[in-house]
Design a protein around this motif. Structure first.
Motif, PDB file in Angstrom:
ATOM      1  N   THR A   1       0.706  -1.841  -0.201  1.00 48.92           N
ATOM      2  CA  THR A   1      -0.374   0.213   0.097  1.00 48.92           C
ATOM      3  C   THR A   1       0.676   1.232  -0.008  1.00 48.92           C
ATOM      4  O   THR A   1       2.043   1.108   0.466  1.00 48.92           O
ATOM      5  N   ARG A   2       0.267   2.078  -0.913  1.00 44.70           N
ATOM      6  CA  ARG A   2       1.515   3.306  -1.488  1.00 44.70           C
ATOM      7  C   ARG A   2       1.003   4.435   0.301  1.00 44.70           C
ATOM      8  O   ARG A   2      -0.209   4.573  -0.313  1.00 44.70           O
ATOM      9  N   HIS A   3       2.285   5.273   0.123  1.00 43.59           N
ATOM     10  CA  HIS A   3       1.227   6.304   1.170  1.00 43.59           C
ATOM     11  C   HIS A   3       0.823   7.242   0.504  1.00 43.59           C
ATOM     12  O   HIS A   3       1.406   7.448  -0.441  1.00 43.59           O
ATOM     13  N   ARG A   4      -0.046   7.406   1.049  1.00 42.88           N
ATOM     14  CA  ARG A   4      -0.933   8.775   0.507  1.00 42.88           C
ATOM     15  C   ARG A   4      -0.147  10.129   0.135  1.00 42.88           C
ATOM     16  O   ARG A   4      -0.686  10.931  -1.105  1.00 42.88           O
ATOM     17  N   ALA A   5       1.761  10.275   0.523  1.00 43.51           N
ATOM     18  CA  ALA A   5       1.793  11.800   0.407  1.00 43.51           C
ATOM     19  C   ALA A   5       2.162  11.211  -0.992  1.00 43.51           C
ATOM     20  O   ALA A   5       2.661  12.343  -1.383  1.00 43.51           O
ATOM     21  N   MET A   6       2.722  10.635  -1.417  1.00 40.76           N
ATOM     22  CA  MET A   6       2.898   9.701  -3.007  1.00 40.76           C
ATOM     23  C   MET A   6       2.638  10.596  -3.940  1.00 40.76           C
ATOM     24  O   MET A   6       1.144  10.476  -4.354  1.00 40.76           O
ATOM     25  N   THR A   7       3.123  10.879  -4.899  1.00 43.79           N
ATOM     26  CA  THR A   7       3.077  11.121  -6.012  1.00 43.79           C
ATOM     27  C   THR A   7       1.772  10.647  -6.845  1.00 43.79           C
ATOM     28  O   THR A   7       0.722  10.534  -7.182  1.00 43.79           O
ATOM     29  N   PHE A   8       2.866   9.298  -7.547  1.00 45.65           N
ATOM     30  CA  PHE A   8       1.808   8.324  -8.268  1.00 45.65           C
ATOM     31  C   PHE A   8       1.687   7.330  -7.364  1.00 45.65           C
ATOM     32  O   PHE A   8       1.699   7.091  -6.507  1.00 45.65           O
ATOM     33  N   ALA A   9       0.154   7.372  -7.443  1.00 43.79           N
ATOM     34  CA  ALA A   9      -0.435   5.932  -7.156  1.00 43.79           C
ATOM     35  C   ALA A   9      -0.911   6.415  -5.230  1.00 43.79           C
ATOM     36  O   ALA A   9       0.001   4.994  -4.536  1.00 43.79           O
ATOM     37  N   GLY A  10      -0.632   7.340  -5.032  1.00 46.99           N
ATOM     38  CA  GLY A  10      -0.620   7.398  -3.309  1.00 46.99           C
ATOM     39  C   GLY A  10      -1.737   6.953  -2.834  1.00 46.99           C
ATOM     40  O   GLY A  10      -3.126   6.906  -3.540  1.00 46.99           O
ATOM     41  N   GLY A  11      -1.822   6.456  -1.817  1.00 43.32           N
ATOM     42  CA  GLY A  11      -2.620   5.498  -0.833  1.00 43.32           C
ATOM     43  C   GLY A  11      -3.285   4.040  -1.451  1.00 43.32           C
ATOM     44  O   GLY A  11      -4.281   3.201  -1.146  1.00 43.32           O
ATOM     45  N   MET A  12      -2.577   3.489  -3.230  1.00 36.64           N
ATOM     46  CA  MET A  12      -2.948   2.414  -4.014  1.00 36.64           C
ATOM     47  C   MET A  12      -2.502   1.551  -3.733  1.00 36.64           C
ATOM     48  O   MET A  12      -1.172   1.183  -2.729  1.00 36.64           O
ATOM     49  N   ALA A  13      -2.984   0.344  -3.955  1.00 34.91           N
ATOM     50  CA  ALA A  13      -2.592  -0.993  -3.390  1.00 34.91           C
ATOM     51  C   ALA A  13      -1.950  -1.273  -4.967  1.00 34.91           C
ATOM     52  O   ALA A  13      -2.276  -1.663  -5.965  1.00 34.91           O
ATOM     53  N   VAL A  14      -0.948  -1.941  -4.401  1.00 38.47           N
ATOM     54  CA  VAL A  14       0.281  -1.870  -6.151  1.00 38.47           C
ATOM     55  C   VAL A  14       0.713  -3.289  -5.900  1.00 38.47           C
ATOM     56  O   VAL A  14       1.417  -3.843  -4.350  1.00 38.47           O
ATOM     57  N   PHE A  15       2.381  -3.652  -7.340  1.00 37.39           N
ATOM     58  CA  PHE A  15       3.720  -4.732  -6.780  1.00 37.39           C
ATOM     59  C   PHE A  15       4.283  -3.639  -5.966  1.00 37.39           C
ATOM     60  O   PHE A  15       4.454  -2.466  -6.779  1.00 37.39           O
ATOM     61  N   PRO A  16       5.100  -4.495  -5.881  1.00 34.19           N
ATOM     62  CA  PRO A  16       6.639  -3.839  -5.401  1.00 34.19           C
ATOM     63  C   PRO A  16       7.540  -3.176  -6.691  1.00 34.19           C
ATOM     64  O   PRO A  16       6.926  -3.788  -8.034  1.00 34.19           O
ATOM     65  N   GLY A  17       7.471  -1.990  -6.961  1.00 42.66           N
ATOM     66  CA  GLY A  17       8.071  -1.298  -7.895  1.00 42.66           C
ATOM     67  C   GLY A  17       9.238  -0.231  -7.865  1.00 42.66           C
ATOM     68  O   GLY A  17       8.626   0.641  -7.091  1.00 42.66           O
ATOM     69  N   GLY A  18       9.791   0.239  -9.154  1.00 46.60           N
ATOM     70  CA  GLY A  18      10.090   1.703  -9.025  1.00 46.60           C
ATOM     71  C   GLY A  18      10.551   2.508 -10.249  1.00 46.60           C
ATOM     72  O   GLY A  18      10.871   1.310 -11.302  1.00 46.60           O
ATOM     73  N   ARG A  19      11.581   3.304 -10.811  1.00 45.81           N
ATOM     74  CA  ARG A  19      11.995   3.688 -11.574  1.00 45.81           C
ATOM     75  C   ARG A  19      13.535   3.025 -11.590  1.00 45.81           C
ATOM     76  O   ARG A  19      13.510   2.782 -10.570  1.00 45.81           O
ATOM     77  N   VAL A  20      14.103   2.986 -13.159  1.00 50.49           N
ATOM     78  CA  VAL A  20      15.407   2.462 -13.756  1.00 50.49           C
ATOM     79  C   VAL A  20      16.073   3.565 -12.647  1.00 50.49           C
ATOM     80  O   VAL A  20      15.794   4.782 -13.551  1.00 50.49           O
ATOM     81  N   ASP A  21      16.926   3.208 -12.331  1.00 46.10           N
ATOM     82  CA  ASP A  21      17.803   4.229 -11.370  1.00 46.10           C
ATOM     83  C   ASP A  21      19.166   4.634 -13.074  1.00 46.10           C
ATOM     84  O   ASP A  21      19.530   3.508 -13.802  1.00 46.10           O
ATOM     85  N   PRO A  22      20.139   5.654 -12.742  1.00 42.39           N
ATOM     86  CA  PRO A  22      20.907   5.553 -14.080  1.00 42.39           C
ATOM     87  C   PRO A  22      22.275   4.508 -13.465  1.00 42.39           C
ATOM     88  O   PRO A  22      22.916   3.911 -13.765  1.00 42.39           O
ATOM     89  N   ALA A  23      22.920   4.081 -11.849  1.00 38.81           N
ATOM     90  CA  ALA A  23      23.427   2.639 -11.622  1.00 38.81           C
ATOM     91  C   ALA A  23      22.361   1.245 -12.329  1.00 38.81           C
ATOM     92  O   ALA A  23      23.371   0.884 -12.327  1.00 38.81           O
ATOM     93  N   ASP A  24      21.250   1.325 -11.826  1.00 36.40           N
ATOM     94  CA  ASP A  24      21.439   0.036 -13.036  1.00 36.40           C
ATOM     95  C   ASP A  24      21.667   0.359 -14.553  1.00 36.40           C
ATOM     96  O   ASP A  24      22.242  -1.104 -14.543  1.00 36.40           O
ATOM     97  N   TYR A  25      21.859   0.655 -14.635  1.00 38.34           N
ATOM     98  CA  TYR A  25      22.473   0.658 -16.202  1.00 38.34           C
ATOM     99  C   TYR A  25      23.634   0.764 -16.215  1.00 38.34           C
ATOM    100  O   TYR A  25      23.760   0.334 -17.144  1.00 38.34           O
ATOM    101  N   ASP A  26      24.763   1.571 -15.546  1.00 37.62           N
ATOM    102  CA  ASP A  26      25.710   1.111 -15.303  1.00 37.62           C
ATOM    103  C   ASP A  26      25.872  -0.238 -15.019  1.00 37.62           C
ATOM    104  O   ASP A  26      26.542  -0.863 -15.495  1.00 37.62           O
ATOM    105  N   LEU A  27      25.662  -1.046 -14.492  1.00 39.98           N
ATOM    106  CA  LEU A  27      25.283  -2.381 -13.772  1.00 39.98           C
ATOM    107  C   LEU A  27      25.122  -3.113 -14.884  1.00 39.98           C
ATOM    108  O   LEU A  27      25.886  -4.388 -15.336  1.00 39.98           O
ATOM    109  N   ALA A  28      24.314  -3.107 -15.722  1.00 36.45           N
ATOM    110  CA  ALA A  28      24.127  -3.589 -17.458  1.00 36.45           C
ATOM    111  C   ALA A  28      24.526  -3.822 -17.753  1.00 36.45           C
ATOM    112  O   ALA A  28      25.479  -4.673 -18.674  1.00 36.45           O
ATOM    113  N   ALA A  29      25.466  -2.041 -18.105  1.00 37.63           N
ATOM    114  CA  ALA A  29      26.211  -2.278 -19.098  1.00 37.63           C
ATOM    115  C   ALA A  29      27.580  -3.321 -18.888  1.00 37.63           C
ATOM    116  O   ALA A  29      28.708  -3.586 -19.843  1.00 37.63           O
ATOM    117  N   SER A  30      27.924  -3.677 -17.945  1.00 36.65           N
ATOM    118  CA  SER A  30      29.616  -4.308 -17.002  1.00 36.65           C
ATOM    119  C   SER A  30      28.918  -5.576 -17.224  1.00 36.65           C
ATOM    120  O   SER A  30      29.597  -6.252 -17.262  1.00 36.65           O
TER     121      SER A  30
END
Length: 258
Positions: free
Chosen positions: A33-62
């Motif tokens: 359940t997302r915190h109600r203060a969150m801009t995206f899907a505040g208060g909603m029940a969702v699956f775990p996840g989030g944005r892809v970070d630059p460090a994720d791309y760096d690790l992928a490249a290696s």
């Protein structure tokens, strides 16, 4: 909405984590359940996840992987976000103990990147265990943020693991059957955005993780971009009928969007 009026799409990854039901029934999935203060899907029940970070791309490249770097980065983000938000370890070759998972999560929260955690813990990624399931990109809707989200499946087996909430973004972690989550939404006990509801309806058809994986491998992932269509004088939000979903539309008046 015209493309020049849209905010830039944000690459994101979401993980549908399965475990076997303690009572031997339908498999359970992990929801947040997302915190109600969150801009995206505040208060909603969702699956775990989030944005892809630059460090994720760096690790992928290696890494030397059979699939493209963009896909690798999304699967890395799925592993990282699951550990960060829930304390669960998925997509790793090793089978860490609860104390090792807790130590890894602490390192991740301190540093923010997965690569140093893998090195410190002596872990190696098993990205084949992160199974592509769907991709949603609602780029023609009037949303404050547009996420181009890849959905994945992961399996915990028995699910005999510890969960720990990330209280900055979420307020509750819970295991539930997909059908039970839909019933809870109908009774007003949880709130669901349109993609989550459609995915739960699809997940409710599976008697096991193996069934879900088999369908995910049989139905090619296509990018789902919902659109509005008129049915009997009423506007509906629709998706394609060949993407593996049993229900492909909902009256716009009842739709919850991010």
């Amino acid at each position: 909405m015209d493309s020049d009026q849209q905010p830039a799409s944000i690459p994101a990854a979401t993980v549908i984590v399965f475990r076997r039901s303690p009572d031997g029934g339908a498999p359970q999935i992990l929801m947040i359940t997302r915190h109600r203060a969150m801009t995206f899907a505040g208060g909603m029940a969702v699956f775990p996840g989030g944005r892809v970070d630059p460090a994720d791309y760096d690790l992928a490249a290696s890494l030397d992987c059979a699939f493209d770097a963009e896909e690798v980065a999304h699967r890395i983000a799925a592993v990282r976000e699951t550990l960060e938000e829930t304390g669960l370890v998925v997509g790793i070759t090793q089978c860490p103990s609860a104390s090792e998972a807790a130590a890894a999560r602490k390192l991740l929260l301190e540093g923010g990147a997965l690569a140093p955690v893998l090195e410190a813990m002596g872990w190696t990624l098993d990205l084949d265990a992160i199974i592509p399931f769907a991709r949603w990109h609602p780029k023609n809707e009037r949303l404050p943020r547009i996420f181009d989200t890849r959905f994945y499946l992961a399996d915990l087996g028995t699910g005999a693991v510890d969960l720990e909430i990330d209280a900055t973004e979420n307020t509750h972690l819970f295991w539930t059957g997909a059908a039970e989550a839909l019933t809870a939404a109908e009774h007003g006990e949880i709130a669901l955005i349109f993609p989550t509801r459609r995915n739960l309806e699809r997940l409710a058809e599976f008697a096991s993780f193996e069934d879900a994986r088999a369908q995910a491998e049989a139905v090619p992932v296509k990018t789902i971009t919902p659109w509005i269509a008129e049915r009997d004088g009423e506007n509906w939000l629709m998706i394609d009928d060949d993407a593996g979903y049993p229900i492909t539309g909902e009256p716009l008046t009842s739709v919850a969007r991010g």
